[in-house]
Motif scaffolding. Structure first.
Motif, PDB file in Angstrom:
ATOM      1  N   LEU A 329      23.593  31.322  36.545  1.00  0.00           N
ATOM      2  CA  LEU A 329      22.688  30.691  37.489  1.00  0.00           C
ATOM      3  C   LEU A 329      22.075  29.491  36.774  1.00  0.00           C
ATOM      4  O   LEU A 329      21.566  29.625  35.650  1.00  0.00           O
ATOM      5  CB  LEU A 329      21.604  31.660  37.932  1.00  0.00           C
ATOM      6  N   ALA A 330      22.139  28.322  37.403  1.00  0.00           N
ATOM      7  CA  ALA A 330      21.729  27.091  36.732  1.00  0.00           C
ATOM      8  C   ALA A 330      20.864  26.237  37.647  1.00  0.00           C
ATOM      9  O   ALA A 330      20.938  26.329  38.878  1.00  0.00           O
ATOM     10  CB  ALA A 330      22.952  26.295  36.294  1.00  0.00           C
ATOM     11  N   TYR A 331      20.048  25.407  37.003  1.00  0.00           N
ATOM     12  CA  TYR A 331      19.223  24.438  37.711  1.00  0.00           C
ATOM     13  C   TYR A 331      19.521  23.073  37.127  1.00  0.00           C
ATOM     14  O   TYR A 331      19.458  22.871  35.910  1.00  0.00           O
ATOM     15  CB  TYR A 331      17.736  24.789  37.573  1.00  0.00           C
ATOM     16  N   LEU A 332      19.873  22.127  38.003  1.00  0.00           N
ATOM     17  CA  LEU A 332      20.232  20.782  37.577  1.00  0.00           C
ATOM     18  C   LEU A 332      19.090  19.832  37.911  1.00  0.00           C
ATOM     19  O   LEU A 332      18.623  19.790  39.057  1.00  0.00           O
ATOM     20  CB  LEU A 332      21.500  20.311  38.285  1.00  0.00           C
ATOM     21  N   ARG A 333      18.645  19.091  36.910  1.00  0.00           N
ATOM     22  CA  ARG A 333      17.670  18.023  37.122  1.00  0.00           C
ATOM     23  C   ARG A 333      18.372  16.704  36.863  1.00  0.00           C
ATOM     24  O   ARG A 333      19.003  16.515  35.809  1.00  0.00           O
ATOM     25  CB  ARG A 333      16.470  18.166  36.190  1.00  0.00           C
ATOM     26  N   ILE A 334      18.252  15.785  37.809  1.00  0.00           N
ATOM     27  CA  ILE A 334      18.945  14.501  37.731  1.00  0.00           C
ATOM     28  C   ILE A 334      17.912  13.390  37.814  1.00  0.00           C
ATOM     29  O   ILE A 334      17.118  13.337  38.764  1.00  0.00           O
ATOM     30  CB  ILE A 334      19.960  14.374  38.874  1.00  0.00           C
ATOM     31  N   ASP A 335      17.888  12.524  36.812  1.00  0.00           N
ATOM     32  CA  ASP A 335      16.931  11.426  36.751  1.00  0.00           C
ATOM     33  C   ASP A 335      17.658  10.097  36.830  1.00  0.00           C
ATOM     34  O   ASP A 335      18.513   9.790  35.985  1.00  0.00           O
ATOM     35  CB  ASP A 335      16.127  11.491  35.450  1.00  0.00           C
ATOM     36  N   ALA A 336      17.304   9.313  37.847  1.00  0.00           N
ATOM     37  CA  ALA A 336      17.893   7.984  37.962  1.00  0.00           C
ATOM     38  C   ALA A 336      17.361   7.084  36.853  1.00  0.00           C
ATOM     39  O   ALA A 336      16.274   7.292  36.319  1.00  0.00           O
ATOM     40  CB  ALA A 336      17.556   7.387  39.329  1.00  0.00           C
ATOM     41  N   GLY A 337      18.172   6.097  36.493  1.00  0.00           N
ATOM     42  CA  GLY A 337      17.753   5.137  35.481  1.00  0.00           C
ATOM     43  C   GLY A 337      17.873   5.639  34.068  1.00  0.00           C
ATOM     44  O   GLY A 337      17.375   5.009  33.136  1.00  0.00           O
ATOM     45  N   MET A 338      18.531   6.762  33.869  1.00  0.00           N
ATOM     46  CA  MET A 338      18.766   7.308  32.531  1.00  0.00           C
ATOM     47  C   MET A 338      20.265   7.567  32.385  1.00  0.00           C
ATOM     48  O   MET A 338      21.014   7.506  33.354  1.00  0.00           O
ATOM     49  CB  MET A 338      17.974   8.597  32.321  1.00  0.00           C
ATOM     50  N   ALA A 339      20.710   7.858  31.188  1.00  0.00           N
ATOM     51  CA  ALA A 339      22.138   8.101  30.975  1.00  0.00           C
ATOM     52  C   ALA A 339      22.329   9.065  29.820  1.00  0.00           C
ATOM     53  O   ALA A 339      22.861   8.705  28.776  1.00  0.00           O
ATOM     54  CB  ALA A 339      22.871   6.784  30.705  1.00  0.00           C
ATOM     55  N   ASP A 340      21.881  10.297  30.005  1.00  0.00           N
ATOM     56  CA  ASP A 340      22.136  11.297  28.976  1.00  0.00           C
ATOM     57  C   ASP A 340      22.496  12.614  29.661  1.00  0.00           C
ATOM     58  O   ASP A 340      22.354  12.765  30.874  1.00  0.00           O
ATOM     59  CB  ASP A 340      20.937  11.473  28.038  1.00  0.00           C
ATOM     60  N   PHE A 341      22.981  13.551  28.868  1.00  0.00           N
ATOM     61  CA  PHE A 341      23.416  14.852  29.394  1.00  0.00           C
ATOM     62  C   PHE A 341      23.005  15.911  28.384  1.00  0.00           C
ATOM     63  O   PHE A 341      23.214  15.747  27.185  1.00  0.00           O
ATOM     64  CB  PHE A 341      24.938  14.865  29.573  1.00  0.00           C
ATOM     65  N   ARG A 342      22.400  16.976  28.877  1.00  0.00           N
ATOM     66  CA  ARG A 342      22.029  18.063  27.963  1.00  0.00           C
ATOM     67  C   ARG A 342      22.072  19.389  28.707  1.00  0.00           C
ATOM     68  O   ARG A 342      21.884  19.441  29.927  1.00  0.00           O
ATOM     69  CB  ARG A 342      20.643  17.825  27.365  1.00  0.00           C
ATOM     70  N   VAL A 343      22.314  20.420  27.937  1.00  0.00           N
ATOM     71  CA  VAL A 343      22.353  21.780  28.466  1.00  0.00           C
ATOM     72  C   VAL A 343      21.289  22.594  27.745  1.00  0.00           C
ATOM     73  O   VAL A 343      21.244  22.626  26.501  1.00  0.00           O
ATOM     74  CB  VAL A 343      23.740  22.427  28.257  1.00  0.00           C
ATOM     75  N   LEU A 344      20.426  23.230  28.501  1.00  0.00           N
ATOM     76  CA  LEU A 344      19.410  24.110  27.956  1.00  0.00           C
ATOM     77  C   LEU A 344      19.756  25.533  28.351  1.00  0.00           C
ATOM     78  O   LEU A 344      19.830  25.847  29.548  1.00  0.00           O
ATOM     79  CB  LEU A 344      18.021  23.748  28.510  1.00  0.00           C
ATOM     80  N   ASP A 345      19.989  26.377  27.380  1.00  0.00           N
ATOM     81  CA  ASP A 345      20.351  27.776  27.655  1.00  0.00           C
ATOM     82  C   ASP A 345      19.125  28.634  27.450  1.00  0.00           C
ATOM     83  O   ASP A 345      18.694  28.872  26.320  1.00  0.00           O
ATOM     84  CB  ASP A 345      21.493  28.217  26.747  1.00  0.00           C
ATOM     85  N   ARG A 346      18.553  29.132  28.555  1.00  0.00           N
ATOM     86  CA  ARG A 346      17.309  29.902  28.478  1.00  0.00           C
ATOM     87  C   ARG A 346      17.508  31.327  28.010  1.00  0.00           C
ATOM     88  O   ARG A 346      16.554  32.035  27.764  1.00  0.00           O
ATOM     89  CB  ARG A 346      16.618  29.903  29.859  1.00  0.00           C
ATOM     90  N   THR A 347      18.762  31.758  27.903  1.00  0.00           N
ATOM     91  CA  THR A 347      19.018  33.123  27.450  1.00  0.00           C
ATOM     92  C   THR A 347      19.530  33.157  26.031  1.00  0.00           C
ATOM     93  O   THR A 347      19.881  34.216  25.513  1.00  0.00           O
ATOM     94  CB  THR A 347      20.050  33.823  28.349  1.00  0.00           C
ATOM     95  N   GLY A 348      19.628  32.022  25.395  1.00  0.00           N
ATOM     96  CA  GLY A 348      20.080  31.983  24.001  1.00  0.00           C
ATOM     97  C   GLY A 348      21.590  32.050  23.847  1.00  0.00           C
ATOM     98  O   GLY A 348      22.098  32.395  22.788  1.00  0.00           O
TER      99      GLY A 348
END
Length: 349
Positions: A329-348
């Motif tokens: 189960l994932a939540y995607l946050r998208i910000d205009a005017g930026m250009a990076d990608f990251r994955v945050l794993d809340r369960t380790g």
């Protein structure tokens, strides 16, 4: 309609619901808690939370006066002197009163779940912001935005669920800041509509066993991200230059790598967006897993003559064909005017 919730709050229903941790929406917990109630509050909890019938002439005055509107909106049925809610409950979450269907193992029309609350907690709106709530269901995300002073356009595929969203806007006193449209994602928006400051989409993300090309508009497709891809495809035209979008998703994982990692990175880079993927609950994809059995049950709703064992085999094969060892189960946050990608794993991991 706002008189209804004022009366419910005065009679103690909001206090009763506030005792459940984390905005819990669970009929079993409500039923256990209601055993300690009596009198008018017990009758209210039975009618509004537990689906019990009630005598129309015994309801509090504001609620009794609202019955014609509830019946017209399809959330209640009246037979003689008795009335009951149809599938839905009326509960309070994040300060919003909502007619919706509490979490269920069965497919629902007026969806509300833990992901609804988790998505709302990830958003923030300034007064006057323009918000687009796609796959709005009974309107929870748009209602949260409107209560914060934003103006929200809700888009819902099912006309009967769109009607419930309008009812929810009325009872929360924000109908002047909410527009509800019926249609598929961006399709019902007026041509040339000004881009939105925020786009929110709690998408249907259950993978489906329909043959390619036969999926319904709300189907998740083989990997559950079919609707998500269509939301992303329309974002560059509908998200403001400094805007933010939030999506729920079910993302398949091959060992510790997201199956869609390369696809999402490429989309973000091509469109100049910053994309943060937060991974939460991990789900197994073997034959006995809840996810596979829910996939099978969902298919049986539309094809009751299908063989459950064959469907289970097909579902396992579907996940295996993608190399999936788990789903997240994932939540995607998208910000205009930026250009990076990251994955945050809340369960380790």
């Amino acid at each position: 309609m706002t008189r209804v919730v004022a009366e419910l709050e005065r009679l103690g229903l909001a206090e009763f619901l506030a005792d459940f941790p984390g905005d819990s929406v669970d009929r079993r917990q409500w039923a256990a808690g209601a055993r300690g109630l009596d009198g008018e509050l017990r009758a209210l909890a039975g009618f509004l939370l537990l689906g019990e019938p009630a005598a129309a002439d015994r309801l509090p005055p504001a609620l009794a006066g609202a019955l014609p509107a509830l019946v017209e909106s399809g959330v209640a049925h009246r037979s003689g002197g008795e009335v009951r809610l149809l599938d839905v409950s009326l509960f309070r979450s994040a300060g919003v009163w909502l007619f919706a269907e509490p979490p269920s193992p069965f497919p629902v029309r007026h969806y509300f779940g833990r992901d609804s609350v988790a998505l709302a907690r990830r958003t923030g709106f300034r007064a006057g912001a323009r918000v687009l709530d796609l796959c709005s269901g009974p309107g929870f995300q748009g209602l949260v935005a409107a209560r914060g002073g934003a103006r929200a356009t809700l888009v819902e595929l099912l006309p009967e669920t769109a009607e419930v969203a309008r009812l929810n806007a009325e009872i929360n006193g924000v109908a002047d800041r909410i527009e509800v449209l019926v249609g598929d994602l961006y399709e019902p928006l007026p041509a040339g509509a000004r881009p939105y400051d925020h786009v929110i989409a709690n998408i249907p993300f259950l993978p489906t066993l329909a043959a390619p090309g036969e999926e319904a508009a709300h189907d998740g497709g083989e990997d559950g991200f079919g609707v998500g891809r269509r939301v992303l495809a329309g974002l560059p035209r509908h998200l403001a230059a400094d805007g933010t979008a939030h999506l729920t998703a079910l993302l398949l994982q091959a060992d510790e790598r997201l199956v869609t990692d390369g696809e999402l990175r490429a989309w973000a880079a091509e469109n100049g967006y910053g994309l943060t993927v937060t991974l939460t609950e991990r789900m197994a994809v073997d034959a006995d897993s809840d996810l596979v059995q829910t996939t099978v049950s969902d298919h049986l709703e539309t094809d009751p003559q299908a063989d459950p064992e064959e469907l289970t085999t097909a579902a396992v094969a579907m996940y295996a064909s993608r190399g999936a060892t788990a789903a997240r189960l994932a939540y995607l946050r998208i910000d205009a005017g930026m250009a990076d990608f990251r994955v945050l794993d809340r369960t380790g991991g």
